[in-house]
Design an enzyme around this catalytic site. Sequence first.
Site, PDB file in Angstrom:
ATOM      1  N   LEU A 138      44.034  34.695  41.599  1.00  0.00           N
ATOM      2  CA  LEU A 138      43.549  36.061  41.421  1.00  0.00           C
ATOM      3  C   LEU A 138      42.367  36.277  42.347  1.00  0.00           C
ATOM      4  O   LEU A 138      41.520  35.395  42.499  1.00  0.00           O
ATOM      5  CB  LEU A 138      43.140  36.270  39.966  1.00  0.00           C
ATOM      6  CG  LEU A 138      42.370  37.533  39.566  1.00  0.00           C
ATOM      7  CD1 LEU A 138      42.665  37.880  38.100  1.00  0.00           C
ATOM      8  CD2 LEU A 138      40.850  37.389  39.754  1.00  0.00           C
ATOM      9  N   ASN A 139      42.289  37.478  42.976  1.00  0.00           N
ATOM     10  CA  ASN A 139      41.032  37.834  43.643  1.00  0.00           C
ATOM     11  C   ASN A 139      40.670  39.282  43.335  1.00  0.00           C
ATOM     12  O   ASN A 139      40.500  39.619  42.168  1.00  0.00           O
ATOM     13  CB  ASN A 139      40.997  37.458  45.126  1.00  0.00           C
ATOM     14  CG  ASN A 139      42.099  38.011  45.979  1.00  0.00           C
ATOM     15  OD1 ASN A 139      43.272  37.719  45.797  1.00  0.00           O
ATOM     16  ND2 ASN A 139      41.726  38.821  46.970  1.00  0.00           N
ATOM     17  N   ASP A 140      40.504  40.161  44.310  1.00  0.00           N
ATOM     18  CA  ASP A 140      39.873  41.465  44.112  1.00  0.00           C
ATOM     19  C   ASP A 140      40.450  42.274  42.945  1.00  0.00           C
ATOM     20  O   ASP A 140      41.672  42.411  42.827  1.00  0.00           O
ATOM     21  CB  ASP A 140      40.036  42.341  45.356  1.00  0.00           C
ATOM     22  CG  ASP A 140      39.564  41.690  46.628  1.00  0.00           C
ATOM     23  OD1 ASP A 140      39.004  40.583  46.563  1.00  0.00           O
ATOM     24  OD2 ASP A 140      39.757  42.300  47.691  1.00  0.00           O
ATOM     25  N   ARG A 171      41.169  48.362  55.889  1.00  0.00           N
ATOM     26  CA  ARG A 171      41.818  48.108  54.596  1.00  0.00           C
ATOM     27  C   ARG A 171      40.974  48.568  53.405  1.00  0.00           C
ATOM     28  O   ARG A 171      39.849  49.000  53.546  1.00  0.00           O
ATOM     29  CB  ARG A 171      42.133  46.617  54.453  1.00  0.00           C
ATOM     30  CG  ARG A 171      40.949  45.669  54.626  1.00  0.00           C
ATOM     31  CD  ARG A 171      41.421  44.221  54.517  1.00  0.00           C
ATOM     32  NE  ARG A 171      40.373  43.257  54.799  1.00  0.00           N
ATOM     33  CZ  ARG A 171      40.151  42.714  55.985  1.00  0.00           C
ATOM     34  NH1 ARG A 171      40.904  43.032  57.012  1.00  0.00           N
ATOM     35  NH2 ARG A 171      39.166  41.836  56.154  1.00  0.00           N
ATOM     36  N   SER A 225      44.228  45.147  48.877  1.00  0.00           N
ATOM     37  CA  SER A 225      43.424  45.875  47.894  1.00  0.00           C
ATOM     38  C   SER A 225      43.459  47.384  48.070  1.00  0.00           C
ATOM     39  O   SER A 225      43.691  47.898  49.163  1.00  0.00           O
ATOM     40  CB  SER A 225      41.980  45.393  47.946  1.00  0.00           C
ATOM     41  OG  SER A 225      41.869  44.108  47.409  1.00  0.00           O
ATOM     42  N   GLN A 270      44.440  41.615  42.912  1.00  0.00           N
ATOM     43  CA  GLN A 270      45.129  40.875  43.958  1.00  0.00           C
ATOM     44  C   GLN A 270      45.621  39.567  43.377  1.00  0.00           C
ATOM     45  O   GLN A 270      44.866  38.831  42.726  1.00  0.00           O
ATOM     46  CB  GLN A 270      44.170  40.609  45.127  1.00  0.00           C
ATOM     47  CG  GLN A 270      43.824  41.845  45.941  1.00  0.00           C
ATOM     48  CD  GLN A 270      44.971  42.254  46.843  1.00  0.00           C
ATOM     49  OE1 GLN A 270      45.164  41.705  47.919  1.00  0.00           O
ATOM     50  NE2 GLN A 270      45.759  43.225  46.394  1.00  0.00           N
TER      51      GLN A 270
END
Length: 485
Positions: free
Chosen positions: A41-43, A161, A103, A59
């Site tokens: 998992l990120n943003d 982005r 994202s 994300q």
Amino acid sequence: MNQSNLSKEELIYKRIDTYKEIVTGDRYRMHYHLMPPIGLLNDPNGFIFFKGQYHIFYQWNPLETAHGSKYWGHYISDDLVHWEQAPIAISPDQWFDKDGCYSGSAVVKDEKMYLFYTGNVKDNTNTRESYQCMAVSKDGIHFEKKGPVIYVPKGYTAHFRDPKVFYKDDRWYMVIGAQSTDGMGHVVLYSSANLENWEFIGPIAGSNSNGLGDFGYMWECPDMFELEGNDILVFSPQGIEPDGYKYNNIYQSGYFSGEADFQNGTYDHGEFNELDRGFDFYAPQTTCDGLGRRLLFGWMGNAEEDGVIHPTAKNHWIHALTIPRRLNWKNGQLLQNPVQELTRLRENEVAYNAVTIHKQDTKLPAMDGNVFELKITIKEWQATSFSIHVGSSRISFDQNNNTFTFERKRLAAGEIFESRHCHLNELKCIQLFKDTSSIEIFINEGEEVFSSRIFDTTFDSDITFSVEGNVTADVQKWDLKKVCS
């Protein structure tokens, strides 16, 4: 069924089922933080209040604990405390997003939810292309992709982005993180009347503008909103050199405040202020909920980390989101505090009113735990220093040099400790949330925040206090219920 006949999403759900027991059985799995069911998992993405519920996307690489082709994972809640996992929202399955649905954000229009995200595309030489894309949903669960709505304009690289869309003065606006062709970080502004056709206004902030000077080669995950008459731009600049206690992580997250003219694309702002002083905080995103509150989630991690140093990676998952926070503006500063709903997790309160601590390694009866909230309100200060040990970690305030410090064991180096600091004129109160492998510290009602992951080799549940001098304080501690798995 022959596994070769399964779709990518079916394979992902099969992988979740296969490793569920290992993932949920990890001793570092947290009790009230949002985590991936598997993978990385990120943003936080698409944070929105829609038809009476909170939606948070993130994300997600469900196939490994490393950065790769990203999906949008999805959680839904009625109360910001209890969350249900929803189906995958969007997958990298079209020509314009085949190497990752990067994202973005969500808005509501005509009772539909609109997602905006960056489609990441790479050719066989690893050359990148990026597209700002839109997907639409009537129910907030199933999304129909509409394809690209914005292409990279002249003067910018493919590092373009993370669209964040908002509505102001009867018009839609979008801010995008960007890198100019001369290698400088910027946030650019677009406007639209209908969410489909977008007009490029230009850079609204960036390196070498507004008297800022060189301030990084890429600005990621911008978020712009108004709070109590101030136009706030939150973003995550990359390429900032450390400066004393500031900018000590690989990448930073912070904000400008000022006054923006969105029609003309100008923004008169002040200096950059970091949002979090801990080791693990990046790419925050906000929304305004049905109560009119400005709320924030952050990624409790940081970019370009080596996943193998996280002990959860061997159990097929890595990273988490912060607890949800409410933003307020006071005395020229953004304050962050845990949302009020988190008090619903409290149980087994232990309280000491006006207790005086005057020596080293003081333990208060029944004051221990691994998953808890701790609140300390200073009533009288006659000391030069005050510290709290939570397991192997240490929180301290030195009045001699007006410095607040957080120390933890370095993730990849055993018994070696590392620290983060901030200047603090006085210590009034500390509110601390511990959750097996994380700690979030709110100082002086949100003036400063430290968010970090911690992985003790043994779960030491002791909480001890040490003072040089005398400190009288109200001390409250609650165990916190498990609501995530």
